[in-house]
Design a protein around this motif. Structure first.
Motif, PDB file in Angstrom:
ATOM      1  N   ARG A  71       0.832  -1.200   0.000  1.00 52.88           N
ATOM      2  CA  ARG A  71       0.000   0.000   0.000  1.00 52.88           C
ATOM      3  C   ARG A  71       0.874   1.261   0.000  1.00 52.88           C
ATOM      4  O   ARG A  71       0.438   2.323  -0.453  1.00 52.88           O
ATOM      5  CB  ARG A  71      -0.930  -0.001   1.208  1.00 52.88           C
ATOM      6  CG  ARG A  71      -1.951  -1.131   1.191  1.00 52.88           C
ATOM      7  CD  ARG A  71      -2.994  -0.937   2.271  1.00 52.88           C
ATOM      8  NE  ARG A  71      -3.921  -2.055   2.312  1.00 52.88           N
ATOM      9  CZ  ARG A  71      -4.994  -2.174   1.516  1.00 52.88           C
ATOM     10  NH1 ARG A  71      -5.243  -1.237   0.607  1.00 52.88           N
ATOM     11  NH2 ARG A  71      -5.798  -3.217   1.624  1.00 52.88           N
ATOM     12  N   ASP A  72       2.083   1.145   0.521  1.00 52.62           N
ATOM     13  CA  ASP A  72       3.034   2.260   0.536  1.00 52.62           C
ATOM     14  C   ASP A  72       3.972   2.154  -0.663  1.00 52.62           C
ATOM     15  O   ASP A  72       4.148   1.066  -1.226  1.00 52.62           O
ATOM     16  CB  ASP A  72       3.855   2.231   1.823  1.00 52.62           C
ATOM     17  CG  ASP A  72       3.045   2.632   3.050  1.00 52.62           C
ATOM     18  OD1 ASP A  72       1.857   2.972   2.900  1.00 52.62           O
ATOM     19  OD2 ASP A  72       3.613   2.590   4.153  1.00 52.62           O
ATOM     20  N   PRO A  73       4.605   3.248  -1.060  1.00 45.75           N
ATOM     21  CA  PRO A  73       5.603   3.178  -2.135  1.00 45.75           C
ATOM     22  C   PRO A  73       6.726   2.200  -1.794  1.00 45.75           C
ATOM     23  O   PRO A  73       7.024   1.945  -0.622  1.00 45.75           O
ATOM     24  CB  PRO A  73       6.126   4.613  -2.215  1.00 45.75           C
ATOM     25  CG  PRO A  73       5.005   5.458  -1.690  1.00 45.75           C
ATOM     26  CD  PRO A  73       4.368   4.627  -0.607  1.00 45.75           C
ATOM     27  N   LEU A  74       7.340   1.661  -2.829  1.00 44.12           N
ATOM     28  CA  LEU A  74       8.390   0.652  -2.699  1.00 44.12           C
ATOM     29  C   LEU A  74       9.725   1.207  -3.177  1.00 44.12           C
ATOM     30  O   LEU A  74       9.808   1.819  -4.245  1.00 44.12           O
ATOM     31  CB  LEU A  74       8.039  -0.585  -3.528  1.00 44.12           C
ATOM     32  CG  LEU A  74       6.911  -1.474  -3.010  1.00 44.12           C
ATOM     33  CD1 LEU A  74       6.197  -2.158  -4.157  1.00 44.12           C
ATOM     34  CD2 LEU A  74       7.463  -2.508  -2.029  1.00 44.12           C
ATOM     35  N   GLU A  75      10.754   0.955  -2.390  1.00 43.78           N
ATOM     36  CA  GLU A  75      12.127   1.256  -2.806  1.00 43.78           C
ATOM     37  C   GLU A  75      12.857  -0.081  -2.969  1.00 43.78           C
ATOM     38  O   GLU A  75      13.182  -0.744  -1.978  1.00 43.78           O
ATOM     39  CB  GLU A  75      12.843   2.113  -1.762  1.00 43.78           C
ATOM     40  CG  GLU A  75      14.311   2.356  -2.068  1.00 43.78           C
ATOM     41  CD  GLU A  75      15.111   2.813  -0.861  1.00 43.78           C
ATOM     42  OE1 GLU A  75      16.352   2.808  -0.951  1.00 43.78           O
ATOM     43  OE2 GLU A  75      14.509   3.136   0.183  1.00 43.78           O
ATOM     44  N   ILE A  76      13.087  -0.497  -4.203  1.00 48.08           N
ATOM     45  CA  ILE A  76      13.761  -1.778  -4.447  1.00 48.08           C
ATOM     46  C   ILE A  76      15.217  -1.689  -3.989  1.00 48.08           C
ATOM     47  O   ILE A  76      15.951  -0.776  -4.374  1.00 48.08           O
ATOM     48  CB  ILE A  76      13.674  -2.180  -5.926  1.00 48.08           C
ATOM     49  CG1 ILE A  76      12.219  -2.388  -6.347  1.00 48.08           C
ATOM     50  CG2 ILE A  76      14.488  -3.451  -6.188  1.00 48.08           C
ATOM     51  CD1 ILE A  76      12.031  -2.661  -7.830  1.00 48.08           C
ATOM     52  N   THR A  77      15.630  -2.638  -3.153  1.00 45.49           N
ATOM     53  CA  THR A  77      17.000  -2.660  -2.646  1.00 45.49           C
ATOM     54  C   THR A  77      17.834  -3.800  -3.212  1.00 45.49           C
ATOM     55  O   THR A  77      19.055  -3.765  -3.147  1.00 45.49           O
ATOM     56  CB  THR A  77      16.994  -2.752  -1.107  1.00 45.49           C
ATOM     57  OG1 THR A  77      16.192  -3.878  -0.701  1.00 45.49           O
ATOM     58  CG2 THR A  77      16.419  -1.492  -0.493  1.00 45.49           C
ATOM     59  N   GLN A  78      17.189  -4.830  -3.754  1.00 46.74           N
ATOM     60  CA  GLN A  78      17.932  -5.948  -4.336  1.00 46.74           C
ATOM     61  C   GLN A  78      17.019  -6.725  -5.270  1.00 46.74           C
ATOM     62  O   GLN A  78      15.944  -7.171  -4.868  1.00 46.74           O
ATOM     63  CB  GLN A  78      18.475  -6.882  -3.247  1.00 46.74           C
ATOM     64  CG  GLN A  78      19.314  -8.034  -3.757  1.00 46.74           C
ATOM     65  CD  GLN A  78      20.649  -7.572  -4.340  1.00 46.74           C
ATOM     66  OE1 GLN A  78      21.338  -6.738  -3.768  1.00 46.74           O
ATOM     67  NE2 GLN A  78      21.008  -8.133  -5.484  1.00 46.74           N
ATOM     68  N   GLU A  79      17.439  -6.893  -6.509  1.00 47.40           N
ATOM     69  CA  GLU A  79      16.714  -7.717  -7.476  1.00 47.40           C
ATOM     70  C   GLU A  79      17.610  -8.875  -7.873  1.00 47.40           C
ATOM     71  O   GLU A  79      18.664  -8.681  -8.473  1.00 47.40           O
ATOM     72  CB  GLU A  79      16.328  -6.891  -8.708  1.00 47.40           C
ATOM     73  CG  GLU A  79      15.498  -7.661  -9.719  1.00 47.40           C
ATOM     74  CD  GLU A  79      15.068  -6.794 -10.898  1.00 47.40           C
ATOM     75  OE1 GLU A  79      15.621  -6.995 -11.996  1.00 47.40           O
ATOM     76  OE2 GLU A  79      14.188  -5.935 -10.707  1.00 47.40           O
ATOM     77  N   GLY A  80      17.211 -10.080  -7.509  1.00 51.32           N
ATOM     78  CA  GLY A  80      18.055 -11.248  -7.714  1.00 51.32           C
ATOM     79  C   GLY A  80      18.953 -11.455  -6.510  1.00 51.32           C
ATOM     80  O   GLY A  80      19.432 -10.486  -5.897  1.00 51.32           O
TER      81      GLY A  80
END
Length: 257
Positions: A71-80
């Motif tokens: 529901r809150d914005p997302l800050e991607i910290t790791q993909e894979g």
């Protein structure tokens, strides 16, 4: 209160009516999805956004794939998952949202055990252990949730003897999960229900659902900062009984705000 859930949906597009119905009923603040089985451009973004969620997607054509809805914005910290630049399987996605750091994990199945698939599973778990240890150093409230494809203990399986030779129950798999937990994580379900027998997966074969022949392989691992806020955790069996259901059902926990 923040409600975080994990669910292997076994194809988000095939289960979209089931998924949206559960989201509207359960109202998780953060939902970790596994085995979405689609690339990002095929993810039903508009339908999920219409329910009030931001989406982060790490997809793969026809196989694997993980996503985080919030529901809150997302800050991607790791993909894979770090540790093997040649690993192209979409099995790990991590982000900050709702004041916590979360990861959606789809751990390799590992079967058959006499093939390279089992070693890939164990190597993947070793990489997860290294990364999980690194995350603890941040001293953030962290939830590592997902389909771990690991039955932790005999009581987490309707028939331990039947699963003895399976990659999900092999001693090496269970030991690898224990080592990750021993870094300083807490398994949310067992923190709230130390003795309860409950399952999160029932195979489509042999009327496993009707007979309650299940296993518990979907887990939420919490850092010390997260477990200090833990209020409740449970497995929601209802979605598994629906028509065209995933073979997994959601596991959720709530943290104090």
């Amino acid at each position: 209160m923040v409600k975080v859930a994990t669910w292997n949906v076994n194809s988000i597009n095939a289960r979209l009516p089931n998924a949206t119905a559960w989201i509207q009923q359960a109202k998780p603040d953060v939902l970790l999805l596994q085995e979405i089985k689609c690339e990002a451009d095929k993810f039903p973004l508009l339908e999920i956004q219409a329910l009030g969620y931001h989406c982060a997607i790490h997809g793969q054509k026809s196989y694997n794939g993980v996503a985080i809805l919030s529901r809150d914005p997302l800050e991607i910290t790791q993909e894979g998952l770090p540790g093997d630049p040649d690993d192209q399987q979409a099995r790990y996605l991590e982000a900050r949202t709702a004041g916590i750091r979360v990861a959606s994990i789809y751990l390799p199945n590992g079967n058959p055990v006499d093939t390279p698939k089992f070693q890939y599973k164990l190597d993947w778990m070793d990489r997860l252990k290294v990364h999980a240890a690194t995350l603890l150093k941040t001293e953030e409230a962290i939830i590592l949730g997902g389909d771990y494809n690991c039955i932790p203990e005999p009581r987490d399986c309707y028939d331990p003897k039947a699963w003895a030779g399976d990659a999900l129950f092999k001693p090496q798999t269970r030991e690898a999960l224990r080592e990750i937990v021993a870094l300083g994580y807490y398994e949310a379900f067992r923190e709230i229900h130390p003795q309860r027998v409950a399952y999160s997966f029932w195979d489509y074969q042999a009327r496993a659902w009707d007979a309650d022949h299940g296993i518990r392989i979907d887990h939420l691992l919490l850092s010390p900062q997260a477990v200090d806020l833990l209020e409740d955790c449970d497995i929601d069996r209802e979605p598994r009984g629906q028509p065209k259901a995933s073979d997994h059902t959601p596991v959720w926990c709530t943290l104090a705000a």
